[in-house]
Scaffold this motif. Structure first.
Motif, short mmCIF file in Angstrom:
data_model
loop_
_atom_site.label_atom_id
_atom_site.label_comp_id
_atom_site.label_asym_id
_atom_site.label_seq_id
_atom_site.Cartn_x
_atom_site.Cartn_y
_atom_site.Cartn_z
N LYS A 34 0.82 -1.21 0.00
CA LYS A 34 0.00 0.00 0.00
C LYS A 34 0.85 1.26 0.00
O LYS A 34 0.58 2.22 -0.74
CB LYS A 34 -0.93 0.00 1.21
N ARG A 38 0.95 4.01 -2.86
CA ARG A 38 0.52 5.35 -2.43
C ARG A 38 1.55 6.41 -2.76
O ARG A 38 1.21 7.54 -3.15
CB ARG A 38 0.24 5.33 -0.92
N GLN A 47 -3.84 9.23 -9.43
CA GLN A 47 -3.90 8.02 -8.61
C GLN A 47 -4.81 6.96 -9.24
O GLN A 47 -5.77 6.48 -8.64
CB GLN A 47 -4.36 8.37 -7.19
N THR A 48 -4.47 6.59 -10.48
CA THR A 48 -5.31 5.68 -11.26
C THR A 48 -5.02 4.20 -11.00
O THR A 48 -5.78 3.33 -11.46
CB THR A 48 -5.09 5.96 -12.76
N THR A 49 -3.95 3.89 -10.29
CA THR A 49 -3.58 2.49 -10.04
C THR A 49 -4.40 1.90 -8.91
O THR A 49 -4.58 2.54 -7.86
CB THR A 49 -2.08 2.39 -9.72
N ARG A 50 -4.86 0.68 -9.10
CA ARG A 50 -5.56 -0.08 -8.07
C ARG A 50 -4.86 -1.43 -7.90
O ARG A 50 -4.21 -1.91 -8.82
CB ARG A 50 -7.03 -0.31 -8.47
N TYR A 99 -2.75 -5.95 -10.44
CA TYR A 99 -2.68 -4.51 -10.71
C TYR A 99 -3.75 -4.13 -11.72
O TYR A 99 -3.91 -4.80 -12.75
CB TYR A 99 -1.32 -4.13 -11.26
N THR A 101 -5.92 -0.59 -13.66
CA THR A 101 -6.10 0.84 -13.91
C THR A 101 -7.58 1.14 -13.79
O THR A 101 -8.41 0.42 -14.36
CB THR A 101 -5.59 1.22 -15.32
N ASP A 102 -7.92 2.19 -13.06
CA ASP A 102 -9.32 2.59 -12.91
C ASP A 102 -9.69 3.49 -14.09
O ASP A 102 -9.34 4.66 -14.14
CB ASP A 102 -9.54 3.32 -11.60
N TRP A 169 -12.40 -1.11 -13.16
CA TRP A 169 -11.01 -1.52 -12.96
C TRP A 169 -10.61 -2.47 -14.10
O TRP A 169 -11.23 -3.53 -14.27
CB TRP A 169 -10.82 -2.23 -11.63
#
Length: 200
Positions: A34, A38, A47-50, A99, A101-102, A169
């Motif tokens: 995290k 972050r 902050q498009t990464t999930r 991983y 991308t949103d 996602w």
């Protein structure tokens, strides 16, 4: 010159012989992942990464999805046997980070900054790549091995259903991680002359 960070980068290798002999707890791994994501930069701080971190049965379920899905994709039974062995090596790991991308955030920024709209998606991919690199390096700093796989998009639908992934996602990579059971082979490098220019 302080080379501590560069020394850690050198530890980050594609480790394919992974095991479950971990020294960190799941909570410690979660915190590490995290924090690395972050603190990874993204364009416009979008902050498009999930990420989804899988352990235990959920980790096993992912690689069962992969091996079953690949059965209809490979050209022969012989190739499938080789494929099964490869996937089994990922399943032998301790866990997997998925991983994403949103796309909803990407689409929103495409509207907010129309001058750069054509670049928002590739920039989000660069951000995801940076996040992967940072997580991978942080794992290496803690003597945890990892590698990155890309079985998307053929597993996307089943992964979405299995792990309750939001519709926006988009799966981009899978990172199995675990104890380093066998180190990577020595790394080779192309000549600096072919890679860099220094101008004054």
């Amino acid at each position: 010159m302080d080379t501590q960070f560069l020394d850690t980068l050198k530890k980050r290798r594609s480790i394919y012989n992974l095991g479950k002999n971990m020294t960190l707890t799941d909570d410690e791994i979660n915190s590490l992942v995290k924090m690395a994501i972050r603190e990874s930069p993204t364009s416009f701080n979008a902050q498009t990464t999930r990420a989804v971190i899988l352990y235990g049965k959920k980790h096993d379920q992912l690689w069962d999805i992969v091996v079953n899905r690949l059965k209809s994709e490979v050209p022969s039974a012989q190739v499938y046997e080789t494929t099964k062995q490869k996937v089994a090596s990922f399943k032998a790991a301790y866990g997997t980070i998925l991983y994403f991308t949103d796309r909803a955030v990407v689409a929103n920024y495409e509207k907010q900054v129309p001058l750069y709209a054509v670049n928002i998606e590739p920039w989000s991919e660069q951000g995801l790549g940076g996040a992967q690199q940072n997580v991978w390096t942080a794992l290496a700093a803690n003597n945890i091995g990892a590698n990155v796989q890309h079985y998307n998009p053929i597993i996307d639908g089943e992964v979405r259903l299995a792990f309750d992934i939001p519709e926006t996602w988009v799966l981009r990579a899978q990172m199995p991680f675990g104890s380093i059971e066998q180190p990577a082979a020595p790394k080779t490098y192309i000549d600096d002359h072919d890679r860099f220019k220094v101008l004054k």
